[in-house]
Design a protein around this motif. Sequence first.
Motif: not given
Length: 300
Positions: A115, A172, A176, A181-184, A186-189, A191
């Motif tokens: 991302d 980080t 927010q 995308s990529g900063w949040k 629980f968005e991606d394990s 990221n």
Amino acid sequence: MKKILLFVFCTCCMTLTAHAQELQVKIKINSSQVEGSDKSVFENLQQTLEQWMNDRQWTELQFQKNERIVCNFNLTVTKYDKNNNRFSCTAMIQANRPVYNSAYTTTLYNNKDADFNFDFVEFDQLNYNDEMIDNQLTALFAYYAYLIIGLDLDSFSPFGGTDVLQRCMQLTNNAQDLGFSGWKAFEDSRNRFAIINDYLDEAMKPFRQLQYDYYRNGLDEMANNVERGRGNITTALENLKTAHQEKPLSLLPQIWTDYKRDELANIYKGKGTQKEKESVYDILFNINASQNDAWEKIKQ
């Protein structure tokens, strides 16, 4: 006499400034997937980023020129919206570390950021402030600057990179609201949030300790005594096992073994006791079975 002293003082200050930067960055941009675009914007982006990363001092630490951390950013542009100056990219980020008293260089970090998206106007001047994260492009590169410097410091002193990694975490949190995308959480394990959050998680302290034990007590020691260095690496890998057990959902141990695969296989292939080999094999296979072809070489 005063003029001479002033000249010497200024010369020393200039030398310190010239050698203060922590990173030696090389950036490559592959725009072959983008058709019909003026390539000059990609060339300007590469030159602007490389100069900015290499000229900036990221911490208060003093690095000599030969101590700068060699980093490579390989960006693949998958889409470029000229009207909005938006780049959609994937990035491979790699950092290396020299091994003490040898010509060997080891990989300190190697991971893909899927991302890596940002806005950039040709000939833009890049500015960055920790307290005001308002630009996605500079936030991305500042994130990896802090992450890599922190990991490098961890490899020379136990938890030596804590302050810098905490700055990475603060960045980080402040990023927010950038709208990318990529900063949040629980968005991606895997990221950017997940990576730095896991590094600073109490449960992952054994993984942080691994950085020092593996590099400083292990690889650096192998230049003096191969057997002792390898033995220290075997002991260090117990920390990898512990970290995986403490936080099994963290991908840090898997990512680490992905880029350490060949190095680990070479350290043990044809060397060490059978008991040592089996212990190391079991640890690595349980963490990352997908690299079993490499782990099988350990048992040879």
